[in-house]
Design a protein around this motif. Structure first.
Motif, PDB file in Angstrom:
ATOM      1  N   GLY A  87       6.592   6.405   1.249  1.00 23.48           N
ATOM      2  CA  GLY A  87       6.260   5.717   0.009  1.00 23.48           C
ATOM      3  C   GLY A  87       6.293   6.641  -1.190  1.00 23.48           C
ATOM      4  N   LEU A  88       5.841   7.884  -1.026  1.00 27.09           N
ATOM      5  CA  LEU A  88       5.839   8.829  -2.141  1.00 27.09           C
ATOM      6  C   LEU A  88       7.249   9.082  -2.657  1.00 27.09           C
ATOM      7  CD1 LEU A  88       3.266  11.508  -0.887  1.00 27.09           C
ATOM      8  CD2 LEU A  88       2.893   9.722  -2.595  1.00 27.09           C
ATOM      9  N   ILE A  89       8.193   9.246  -1.747  1.00 25.95           N
ATOM     10  CA  ILE A  89       9.566   9.525  -2.150  1.00 25.95           C
ATOM     11  C   ILE A  89      10.128   8.378  -2.997  1.00 25.95           C
ATOM     12  CG2 ILE A  89      11.923   9.786  -1.264  1.00 25.95           C
ATOM     13  CD1 ILE A  89      10.708  11.366   1.084  1.00 25.95           C
ATOM     14  N   ARG A  90       9.711   7.150  -2.692  1.00 34.05           N
ATOM     15  CA  ARG A  90      10.219   5.994  -3.423  1.00 34.05           C
ATOM     16  C   ARG A  90       9.449   5.698  -4.706  1.00 34.05           C
ATOM     17  NH1 ARG A  90      13.577   2.247  -1.037  1.00 34.05           N
ATOM     18  NH2 ARG A  90      14.395   2.849   1.003  1.00 34.05           N
ATOM     19  N   SER A  91       8.173   6.071  -4.764  1.00 29.67           N
ATOM     20  CA  SER A  91       7.344   5.621  -5.887  1.00 29.67           C
ATOM     21  C   SER A  91       7.071   6.695  -6.936  1.00 29.67           C
ATOM     22  CB  SER A  91       5.997   5.114  -5.359  1.00 29.67           C
ATOM     23  OG  SER A  91       5.263   6.168  -4.737  1.00 29.67           O
ATOM     24  N   GLN A  92       7.219   7.980  -6.564  1.00 31.71           N
ATOM     25  CA  GLN A  92       6.879   9.049  -7.489  1.00 31.71           C
ATOM     26  C   GLN A  92       8.124   9.568  -8.215  1.00 31.71           C
ATOM     27  OE1 GLN A  92       3.407  10.014  -7.666  1.00 31.71           O
ATOM     28  NE2 GLN A  92       3.357   8.136  -6.461  1.00 31.71           N
ATOM     29  N   PRO A 144       0.796  -1.239   0.000  1.00 30.28           N
ATOM     30  CA  PRO A 144       0.000   0.000   0.000  1.00 30.28           C
ATOM     31  C   PRO A 144       0.820   1.278   0.000  1.00 30.28           C
ATOM     32  CG  PRO A 144      -0.145  -1.119   2.125  1.00 30.28           C
ATOM     33  CD  PRO A 144       0.506  -2.073   1.181  1.00 30.28           C
ATOM     34  N   LEU A 145       2.029   1.239   0.572  1.00 28.35           N
ATOM     35  CA  LEU A 145       2.887   2.423   0.575  1.00 28.35           C
ATOM     36  C   LEU A 145       3.726   2.546  -0.695  1.00 28.35           C
ATOM     37  CD1 LEU A 145       4.450   2.962   4.132  1.00 28.35           C
ATOM     38  CD2 LEU A 145       3.018   4.524   2.830  1.00 28.35           C
ATOM     39  N   GLN A 146       3.724   1.506  -1.522  1.00 24.97           N
ATOM     40  CA  GLN A 146       4.554   1.472  -2.733  1.00 24.97           C
ATOM     41  C   GLN A 146       6.046   1.616  -2.398  1.00 24.97           C
ATOM     42  OE1 GLN A 146       2.677   3.507  -6.327  1.00 24.97           O
ATOM     43  NE2 GLN A 146       1.684   4.623  -4.641  1.00 24.97           N
ATOM     44  N   LEU A 147       6.462   0.932  -1.362  1.00 24.15           N
ATOM     45  CA  LEU A 147       7.878   0.953  -1.000  1.00 24.15           C
ATOM     46  C   LEU A 147       8.710   0.091  -1.939  1.00 24.15           C
ATOM     47  CD1 LEU A 147       7.924   0.694   2.912  1.00 24.15           C
ATOM     48  CD2 LEU A 147       8.277   2.721   1.497  1.00 24.15           C
ATOM     49  N   PHE A 148       8.108  -0.968  -2.466  1.00 23.62           N
ATOM     50  CA  PHE A 148       8.854  -1.912  -3.289  1.00 23.62           C
ATOM     51  C   PHE A 148       8.685  -1.664  -4.782  1.00 23.62           C
ATOM     52  CE2 PHE A 148       7.468  -4.397   0.549  1.00 23.62           C
ATOM     53  CZ  PHE A 148       8.686  -4.311   1.210  1.00 23.62           C
ATOM     54  N   ARG A 149       7.537  -1.126  -5.168  1.00 18.90           N
ATOM     55  CA  ARG A 149       7.268  -0.923  -6.600  1.00 18.90           C
ATOM     56  C   ARG A 149       6.127   0.084  -6.748  1.00 18.90           C
ATOM     57  NH1 ARG A 149       4.558  -5.067  -4.571  1.00 18.90           N
ATOM     58  NH2 ARG A 149       6.462  -6.272  -4.299  1.00 18.90           N
ATOM     59  N   PRO A 150       6.176   0.931  -7.790  1.00 25.44           N
ATOM     60  CA  PRO A 150       5.046   1.831  -8.056  1.00 25.44           C
ATOM     61  C   PRO A 150       3.822   1.031  -8.486  1.00 25.44           C
ATOM     62  CG  PRO A 150       7.039   2.561  -9.185  1.00 25.44           C
ATOM     63  CD  PRO A 150       7.299   1.166  -8.702  1.00 25.44           C
ATOM     64  N   SER A 151       2.651   1.610  -8.287  1.00 27.52           N
ATOM     65  CA  SER A 151       1.408   0.936  -8.658  1.00 27.52           C
ATOM     66  C   SER A 151       0.497   1.917  -9.374  1.00 27.52           C
ATOM     67  CB  SER A 151       0.705   0.403  -7.410  1.00 27.52           C
ATOM     68  OG  SER A 151      -0.596  -0.062  -7.718  1.00 27.52           O
ATOM     69  N   SER A 206       9.075   7.315  11.433  1.00 27.84           N
ATOM     70  CA  SER A 206       9.957   6.147  11.413  1.00 27.84           C
ATOM     71  C   SER A 206      11.115   6.366  10.439  1.00 27.84           C
ATOM     72  CB  SER A 206       9.176   4.893  11.000  1.00 27.84           C
ATOM     73  OG  SER A 206      10.055   3.807  10.792  1.00 27.84           O
ATOM     74  N   VAL A 207      12.285   6.663  10.984  1.00 33.09           N
ATOM     75  CA  VAL A 207      13.440   6.888  10.120  1.00 33.09           C
ATOM     76  C   VAL A 207      13.832   5.609   9.385  1.00 33.09           C
ATOM     77  CG1 VAL A 207      14.308   8.792  11.525  1.00 33.09           C
ATOM     78  CG2 VAL A 207      15.053   6.471  12.038  1.00 33.09           C
ATOM     79  N   ASP A 208      13.606   4.464  10.017  1.00 26.70           N
ATOM     80  CA  ASP A 208      13.965   3.202   9.374  1.00 26.70           C
ATOM     81  C   ASP A 208      13.073   2.912   8.176  1.00 26.70           C
ATOM     82  OD1 ASP A 208      16.154   2.067  11.043  1.00 26.70           O
ATOM     83  OD2 ASP A 208      14.661   2.259  12.619  1.00 26.70           O
ATOM     84  N   LEU A 209      11.822   3.311   8.247  1.00 28.03           N
ATOM     85  CA  LEU A 209      10.924   3.126   7.113  1.00 28.03           C
ATOM     86  C   LEU A 209      11.400   3.959   5.935  1.00 28.03           C
ATOM     87  CD1 LEU A 209       8.250   1.721   6.272  1.00 28.03           C
ATOM     88  CD2 LEU A 209       7.081   3.836   6.935  1.00 28.03           C
ATOM     89  N   TYR A 210      11.791   5.203   6.190  1.00 31.33           N
ATOM     90  CA  TYR A 210      12.294   6.070   5.125  1.00 31.33           C
ATOM     91  C   TYR A 210      13.608   5.544   4.552  1.00 31.33           C
ATOM     92  CZ  TYR A 210       8.892   9.832   5.883  1.00 31.33           C
ATOM     93  OH  TYR A 210       7.736  10.572   5.947  1.00 31.33           O
TER      94      TYR A 210
END
Length: 366
Positions: free
Chosen positions: A53-58, A31-38, A136-140
């Motif tokens: 998630g936005l930083i990684r997917s957009q 749902p956060l698109q951490l691994f792949r854009p959707s 969560s710094v680890d999530l980022y």
């Protein structure tokens, strides 16, 4: 005894299977698109989580940062007026440590321009970013700990299950329409709608002089006026400014920073003048330091929108003493696009001197 052991074993295996199933579900739906854009993703107003998630997917070349004063801007408006491909990362109630950290992640992912609505109160003392309970710094950072917390999150498993159900054609329409009223966070179909006001929003009802004056009376009441200066201390705020703002800017000399002081209503400063003058002095002293330091940095363009009387003295532009309407959002973008109200490095405190004069002369309407 043996039957009890068998039952416990089955329960354990069932629990393991359930947890593994939840992990796989979250990983696949993501749902956060951490691994792949959707292409079918939905988004959340919980910006401290969603931004990871936005930083990684957009894809973007410009990021827009601020607090609740900047939260209602739309990316499509930023792009149209400024001719950029932006990503809005504003977070309500955020402090300079959080903002600086999130901006650093976005710069590392390719941002070459930062538009930063820099409120003075973001520099109040706050928890170290590594111990921040709200971000969560680890999530980022995408560390093993961050990814594990994401995959093992029951909340994310729930969001993933709802997203999976919503992808079933017969359920897609009804669940999408119902999502804003259900206990799910990822309910926005368009990234442009993240913390943005509806397009049919009744601006006049929520932003008007009556509400602004009522807010002024509330915060200057003797039983509440002490909160005007809560967390304000010049030395600590100056340190945080140097560390979180100047430090970030100097580490990235190839990034352009368009920084602006938001157009609070004049009543924000008049409230301090009348009910907490020591806080007003801290704010003006801090502003002087910020203006002098920022205008000397070659990759910074500093703007001060606090002295535009046609806006800041028109109390109908505000919902309280600081939060301005979408009409003013549009003005801010136009000012940035045209370069109006940019602070002259040769006279970095000229606009501050004008603001001081306005505050001293202003009389609150009856």
């Amino acid at each position: 005894m043996r039957a009890t052991f068998t039952s416990l074993k089955r329960l354990l295996l069932a629990s393991i299977a359930f947890v593994l199933g939840a992990i796989v579900l979250t990983y696949v739906v993501d749902p956060l698109q951490l691994f792949r854009p959707s292409r079918t993703a939905f988004y959340s107003d919980d910006t401290r989580v969603q931004n990871a998630g936005l930083i990684r997917s957009q894809t973007f070349d410009t990021v827009f940062m601020g607090t609740s004063l900047a939260i209602h801007f739309r990316q499509s408006d930023i792009d149209r007026v400024l001719g950029v491909h932006s990503l809005k990362l504003a977070m309500t109630g955020s402090n300079s440590r959080q903002q600086g950290f999130v901006l650093e992640q976005a710069i590392d992912r390719g941002a070459r321009r930062v538009i930063w609505a820099m409120d003075d109160f973001i520099f109040v003392d706050a928890a170290d970013i590594e111990a921040d309970p709200y971000l969560s710094v680890d999530l980022y950072r995408g560390t093993a700990k961050g990814i594990a917390s994401y995959l093992l999150s029951a909340a994310m498993a729930k969001e993933s299950l709802f997203a999976l159900l919503r992808s079933v054609p017969p359920l897609q329409g009804p669940l999408t329409r119902a999502a804003p009223f259900l206990p799910v966070k990822f309910a926005l179909a368009d990234v442009d709608d993240i913390y943005a006001l509806p397009r049919d929003f009744d601006v006049a009802r929520e932003y008007n002089a009556k509400k602004t004056l009522a807010a002024f009376a509330y915060i200057t009441s003797p039983v509440r006026s002490r909160f005007l200066g809560e967390g304000y201390g010049y030395q600590a705020m100056a340190r945080h400014f140097e560390r979180d703002a100047v430090g970030l800017i100097t580490r990235h000399p190839d990034v352009t920073f368009d920084i602006y002081f938001p157009p609070y209503s004049i009543l924000q400063f008049v409230a301090m003048r009348d009910a907490s003058p020591e806080t007003l002095k801290i704010v003006t002293d801090l502003t002087a330091l910020m203006a002098q330091r920022l205008t000397q940095l070659p990759n910074v363009r500093l703007y001060d929108f606090r002295t535009i009387k046609a806006v800041t003295h028109d109390l109908g532009n505000y919902g309280d003493v600081i939060h301005h309407s979408p009409v003013v959002d549009a003005m801010v973008l136009q000012w940035l696009a045209s370069g109006k109200h940019r602070v002259d490095p040769r006279q970095p405190t000229a606009s501050l001197d004008e603001l001081k004069a306005q505050v001293e002369a202003y009389r609150v309407p009856k």
